[in-house]
Every structure is written in structure tokens, then in C-alpha cells.
Scaffold this motif. Structure first.
Motif, PDB file in Angstrom:
ATOM      1  N   ALA A  90      -7.468 -42.202  30.196  1.00 14.43           N
ATOM      2  CA  ALA A  90      -8.676 -41.715  30.861  1.00 14.43           C
ATOM      3  C   ALA A  90      -9.883 -42.373  30.204  1.00 14.43           C
ATOM      4  N   GLN A  91     -10.743 -42.987  31.008  1.00 17.96           N
ATOM      5  CA  GLN A  91     -11.878 -43.706  30.440  1.00 17.96           C
ATOM      6  C   GLN A  91     -12.985 -43.886  31.476  1.00 17.96           C
ATOM      7  N   THR A  92     -14.202 -43.919  30.976  1.00 15.84           N
ATOM      8  CA  THR A  92     -15.358 -44.221  31.818  1.00 15.84           C
ATOM      9  C   THR A  92     -15.744 -45.669  31.588  1.00 15.84           C
ATOM     10  N   SER A 119     -21.233 -46.490  36.980  1.00 17.42           N
ATOM     11  CA  SER A 119     -20.345 -45.831  36.025  1.00 17.42           C
ATOM     12  C   SER A 119     -19.248 -45.103  36.798  1.00 17.42           C
ATOM     13  N   HIS A 143     -15.240 -43.119  36.459  1.00 15.22           N
ATOM     14  CA  HIS A 143     -14.280 -42.514  35.529  1.00 15.22           C
ATOM     15  C   HIS A 143     -12.877 -42.713  36.064  1.00 15.22           C
ATOM     16  N   LYS A 177      -8.949 -41.985  35.644  1.00 15.41           N
ATOM     17  CA  LYS A 177      -7.992 -41.097  34.999  1.00 15.41           C
ATOM     18  C   LYS A 177      -6.814 -41.924  34.490  1.00 15.41           C
TER      19      LYS A 177
END
Length: 655
Positions: free
Chosen positions: A528-530, A602, A604, A606
């Protein structure tokens, strides 16, 4: 402003090692442009060994060179020697650029990768043009670009020094040409004659020929205003331009500056029409009196009695003039190119329609026409794909595009699994390695895109209502029946930017019909990362205002109301600096219009698979029917890939 440093490898002293050593096999370095003949070896040359010698020598001939032997070279790197041979100092210089790219480090020491190379250029002219008449660029900025040209084996810098906004070269005969009152942008900014001489010498030191251009009789508003001429047919124009050509030629001898470019294109108005004697007189002055070659644009003004000019082709209507030598600039205007799709175009372009040059096909010149005004000179490099374009065009113009693929891949990548895609992917890997190695902190808007793929559905007729919703937005199915018509996903299509239909008519994917398209892909993330994302639905050309209609209002990605969803959540459009701006706003500089020079969106991701759905409505007057969606790491000007992502256009809900 710091410059990229591509200075010759001073420190490489070539001698034969007194003893041989066994070298470990190292991965082959990325070379751009790729040499014509190349064999790698497992040997490596230790650059620090004081007993080593680097031999550079001029030889009478290089028999293996098939073309342009004056720039050809051979290079042999082994554990005990480096031998670089050429028929001229220019050939030696070209070979040194390859040597620099062979350098690698291991255990704190520097080596050269072992190889045997025979190399020559496919075309004798490989150039790059900057328009400094519209937007002045300081000397350091020009030198930065020339350093890059030299590193990638270009041999021409085309200096477009006059335009409607300003006559940018100092004239001591007619100083009124350089007054602020005569200019409409960056008033009073000019290159002094000493600046010009310095730039010519800077190019000459790097084996590059500077070609100056006075663009007349069109593009002459600043000239006419400064001189008080209402029309280019005024009888006073001819002696003034002859004086200016004489003054220009006095700044560098013919052997250093053998070409003079006099424009002649885009004479749209009666007041730009020349007198019948003007262009023939200038042709005679350049060629007979000064012993230079004359270059003119084509399409352009007819010159009575002209049998010697070199024509530079600039549009799809620019066809070679029978019997005349020519340069190709038809498909390579950086100001029109999307950075991702544009690299495809530059790579697959066949310069002069051939694999290599001949007696008439001289080569090509890559052009940057940033017509629009800018806030800062360096915006010309950040708002156009200049550096990735220069590297790609260096490959095409030096190596030559061997395959005649027509226009099939000028705006799209080849099909998944094809040999052509594998070829482009190999080049892309080299391009990215150069981006990371040589262009840190510089604008280089390109990331890997050959691993991305999309399914596209449409166009679904919307009767002009771009806001209409279709079932695709609610449920992902293989096929849909809408208003008694069946729609099926097509693809996969490879790339980060997809042109559905192309504004210049090159083959893309779909017929030019009104309707709504949907595009789908999945992105696999290891965690998980933005991250950032380049998202766009139109590439606004940095030319003649904002082509393609008014700029969108806040809350919209484009004026046709496209949308982007990630895992079912709508991705908000940027808050624009200038929302709703009219299209004909050439004097209002760009700031955030295109995805590659604004802060990325931006998003996100998962862990696991993430679904991306795009909605792209197009109307009959939609000029650019395209979309971009690319995850990126972005730090000011430095862009790179988000690590370890995978992409799939599989329509399954879960993988």
C-alpha cells in the motif's frame, strides 16, 4: 544555472599494459546512438593503471565505413589497450563520445567495457534547432544544450535568431533592429556579435556547425517595425537585407559557417510579400559573393532562377524540390509532441523516407518551436521533451531507421509481443539508463511505458452530451449492448499515452467519430503506497495559444469532461492556475497545462491489484483524442518509475 558536463575524457592515457589481466564479465553499458557494428567482449580496461595507453590516430581510410567516412571511427577496447582510429579529428571526437559511455565503476575503480566497434553516421546532417527569436535563451542555456548535442554526435545547431517578436542578433549597421521598441517580448534582449562569435566557436570546438537563420520575408514584424517598412516589397528592404547578410557572414568564415538560412516560409499577408528581385538577390549574395550554401524552408517562397538551394521540409506538404538537396524536419516538432507518444514517433520516423542519406537526402533537423511566450527561459526545456527528444533523434539520425513501416507507429507503440515492440523496449531501456546517469536534476520527461497496457471501448455515441453516463461506469463486463449497438473492449494497447485518433491524421487506433471512450488497466503494487501519477486527456501544444479549445474550468481534466477512477474512487482534477482560459492566448505563458510539467496527481495504491478506469468523451471538434495515466516518482525536474509495479489489461475482476 549549471550545465551538463560532457567534456572529453581527459585522463584516459592510452598505452599497452605490461601484463594481461583476467576481467570479470560486466553488463554491457547503454550506448546512444547505437554503433553500426558492435561486438562486446568480457575484457575491461583499467583507466587508473599508469602503465596503460590510449592510442588515438588518424588513418587514411576506414574500409568498413559504408557512409560519411569523415565522421566514421573504429574503437577497440581490451584489457591491455584502447585504440581509437578515424580519418579526421571529427571522427576521433565522435569516437570519444562513445568511449565516455563505456565507462563503468567497480569497487571504487573506473573501467572501460571491452568491445570492437566500427561506426559511421547514416546521415551527414544531424541537427537541432532552437527558436530564440520568439523566446530569448541566455548563453549558458544554449551551451547546456550544445553540450548535450555534442555528447550524442549531432553535427549541426540551427540558430533561428529572428522572428516576429524580435531581431535577436546585434547589428552595428542598423542598431535600431535591437531596440526594445521594435520587440514585443523580452524587449531589448539580443546576442551581441561577440556572443555570436563565442557560440560559433563553442560549437566548432565540439565539431558542430552553427547554421544561423534570418527568417524573412515572413516572420518579419520586428524587422519591419524597427526599419519603418510597411511592406517587405518596399524597395528599401533589399539593400538593408543585403547589408545584414554581409554583416552576418563577416562574423565567421565560410569554412566555419558554410550555411546561411533565410527562411522564406509562411508568407500569409500582403505586407510580407517580397519584391520579385529580393530573394534572387539574396541567393546570389549568399552563394556567389560569400561562397556559402543557402537553406530555405519548403513550403516557402519560390526563388526565380534557384537551382542550388538546400530545402528544409517543414510540414506534411513539404515535398522535396526536384534536383535539390534537402533536410527533413516534417515529423519532429518537439513543441507538438507528447513526451511519451512523441518518443515513439521520433524513434520510428524514417528521416528523408530512407534508411540513410544519399546525394540529395542530407539528413534532418529536430526542431523546438516554443511559439508561446514563457515566464522563464528555462521553461522551454521543461515544457517540451527536449532532452529525451534529442537522445531519440540522435539514434534515428546516426543509426538510421532500417525498417520501412510507413506511418503505422508514428503515434502508437507496436503490438504487444511483436518484434518491433521488443526493439523499441531495448532502446527505451537505454534511454532510461541515460536519463538516470546523465540528466539528474534536468528536465527529462520520460518513464518506462512499454510495460503498460490498456483495453479501450468505444466510441459510444453520446449525441453531443459529454456528461452522459454509460453502464461501463457501474460494472465491468466483456461486452455491452447500448442503444441496440454492441461494444467490446479492444486491445491490449501498449503505452503510457494512447492516441485514440491523431490530430495530424497518422494511424492510431479508432476512426474519427464523436462519442465516449473508456480505457481500463490494472496496476499491481507490492505494498500500500501513495505515489504520483501523470494524468492527462490532452497534450496542449506549446504553439499558437492553447490549441484544442478553451482551457478547462476547475474541477475538470479537460473541456470535454473526462474522468478518472482508481478502485472505484474518482480522482480529482487539478486546481488550475488559469482555469477557463481562451484558446487564442499565445502571450499568456503556460504554467501547469500539461501533465509532465505540473505537480503529479496523488493516488493511493492498495497492496495487490488496483483497477483504473478512464472516461474520455470526444466531440467532432476535439483536436487531440488521447489520454495519459502513468504512476511516477517526481522530485522537481527529476522523474522516474515507481518501483516494482506491474500492469495488466486483463478484464477479470480479481487476479
Amino acid at each position: 544555472m549549471s550545465r551538463l558536463h560532457f567534456q572529453p575524457l581527459i585522463g584516459l592515457i592510452v598505452i599497452v599494459l605490461l601484463f594481461s589481466c583476467k576481467a570479470e564479465k560486466e553488463p554491457a553499458p547503454a550506448l546512444i546512438p547505437m554503433p553500426q557494428q558492435l561486438e562486446w567482449s568480457s575484457q575491461q580496461f583499467d583507466m587508473a593503471d599508469s602503465s596503460a595507453r590510449f592510442v588515438q590516430r588518424i588513418v587514411p581510410a576506414i574500409p568498413q565505413a559504408q557512409l560519411n567516412s569523415n565522421e566514421a571511427y573504429t574503437l577497440n577496447v581490451s584489457a591491455d589497450s584502447v585504440i581509437l582510429e578515424a580519418t579526421s579529428e571529427t571522427g576521433i571526437y565522435r569516437g570519444l563520445q562513445t568511449v565516455k559511455q563505456l565507462v563503468f565503476e567497480k569497487n571504487g575503480k573506473r573501467y572501460l567495457k571491452g568491445c570492437a566497434i566500427v561506426d559511421w553516421p547514416a546521415f551527414r546532417i544531424r541537427g537541432f534547432m532552437q527558436d530564440v527569436g520568439r523566446n530569448f535563451q541566455p548563453m549558458d542555456m544554449l551551451k547546456e544544450q550544445i553540450d548535450v548535442l555534442a555528447a550524442y554526435k549531432y553535427n549541426v545547431f540551427h540558430f533561428h535568431v529572428t522572428e516576429n517578436p524580435g531581431w535577436r542578433l546585434e547589428s552595428k549597421i542598423y542598431p535600431q533592429l535591437n531596440t526594445a521598441e521594435s520587440m514585443t517580448r523580452e524587449k531589448g534582449k539580443v546576442y551581441t556579435q561577440e556572443d555570436f562569435k563565442e557560440l560559433v566557436a563553442y560549437c566548432q570546438d565540439r565539431k558542430i556547425t552553427l547554421i544561423p537563420e534570418f527568417d524573412i520575408p515572413g516572420h518579419s514584424a520586428a524587422f519591419r517595425k524597427a526599419m519603418g517598412f510597411e511592406s517587405m516589397s518596399d524597395p528599401r528592404v533589399q539593400p538593408v537585407l543585403i547589408d545584414l547578410v554581409d554583416e552576418l557572414c563577416s562574423l565567421a568564415p565560410a569554412e566555419v559557417m558554410p550555411y546561411i538560412h533565410l527562411g522564406t516560409d509562411e508568407v500569409w499577408h500582403n505586407y510580407e510579400e517580397p519584391s520579385p528581385t529580393l530573394l534572387p538577390a539574396l541567393l546570389e549574395r549568399v552563394t556567389q559573393h560569400h561562397g556559402r550554401e543557402l537553406i530555405v524552408w519548403r513550403p516557402g517562397q519560390h526563388i526565380e532562377g534557384d537551382s542550388v538551394s538546400i530545402t528544409q521540409l517543414w510540414s506534411s506538404n513539404g515535398h522535396p524540390k526536384p534536383g535539390h538537396r534537402y533536410l527533413d524536419s516534417r515529423l519532429n516538432y518537439l513543441n507538438h509532441l507528447d513526451p511519451l507518444a512523441g518518443i515513439t514517433q521520433l524513434y520510428f520516423e524514417r528521416i528523408n523516407g530512407a534508411a540513410h542519406g544519399d546525394s540529395l537526402r542530407m539528413g534532418g533537423i529536430l526542431c523546438c518551436w516554443n511559439d508561446n511566450n514563457v515566464n522563464d527561459e528555462y521553461d522551454i526545456l521543461t515544457q517540451n521533451p527536449v532532452y529525451p527528444g534529442i537522445l531519440t533523434y540522435s539514434e534515428t539520425s546516426w543509426t538510421g531507421q532500417q525498417k520501412d513501416i510507413g506511418e503505422n507507429y508514428l503515434v502508437k507503440l507496436p503490438e504487444k509481443g511483436s518484434e518491433l515492440l521488443n526493439e523499441f523496449r531495448a532502446f527505451e531501456d537505454r534511454l532510461i539508463e541515460h536519463r538516470d546517469k546523465y540528466f539528474a536534476g534536468k528536465p527529462f520527461p520520460y518513464v518506462k511505458q512499454t510495460n503498460m497496457e490498456w483495453r479501450v471501448l468505444g466510441p459510444i455515441a453520446h449525441g453531443g452530451d459529454v456528461e452522459v453516463q454509460f453502464p461501463v461506469e457501474n460494472e465491468l463486463l466483456e461486452t455491452y449492448q447500448i442503444d441496440s449497438a454492441n461494444y467490446t473492449w479492444q486491445g491490449p494497447f501498449v503505452g503510457g499515452t494512447i492516441h485514440l485518433t491523431h490530430f495530424f491524421g497518422y494511424p492510431s487506433y479508432f476512426p474519427r467519430e464523436e462519442g465516449t471512450y473508456y480505457a481500463y488497466t490494472q496496476i499491481w503494487s507490492p505494498k500500500a503506497q501513495t505515489v504520483g501519477a501523470w494524468i492527462g486527456f490532452h497534450d496542449w501544444s506549446r504553439s499558437a495559444g492553447r490549441r484544442g479549445g478553451p482551457f478547462p474550468e476547475d474541477g475538470e481534466w479537460h473541456n470535454t469532461h473526462p474522468k478518472a477512477w482508481l478502485n472505484g474512487e474518482l480522482i480529482a482534477a487539478p486546481k488550475w492556475n488559469k482555469p477557463g482560459l481562451a484558446s487564442n492566448t499565445e502571450e499568456i505563458p503556460f504554467t501547469d497545462e500539461n501533465y509532465f510539467f505540473r505537480e503529479p496527481a496523488s493516488i493511493h495504491l492498495k497492496k495487490g491489484w488496483n483497477k483504473v478506469l478512464l472516461k474520455i468523451p470526444v466531440k467532432n471538434d476535439t483536436w487531440k483524442r488521447m489520454f495519459t495515466f502513468v504512476p511516477v516518482q517526481f522530485d522537481y525536474l527529476t522523474v522516474s518509475e515507481v518501483k516494482d509495479l506491474r500492469f495488466s489489461a486483463d478484464l477479470k475482476k480479481e487476479r
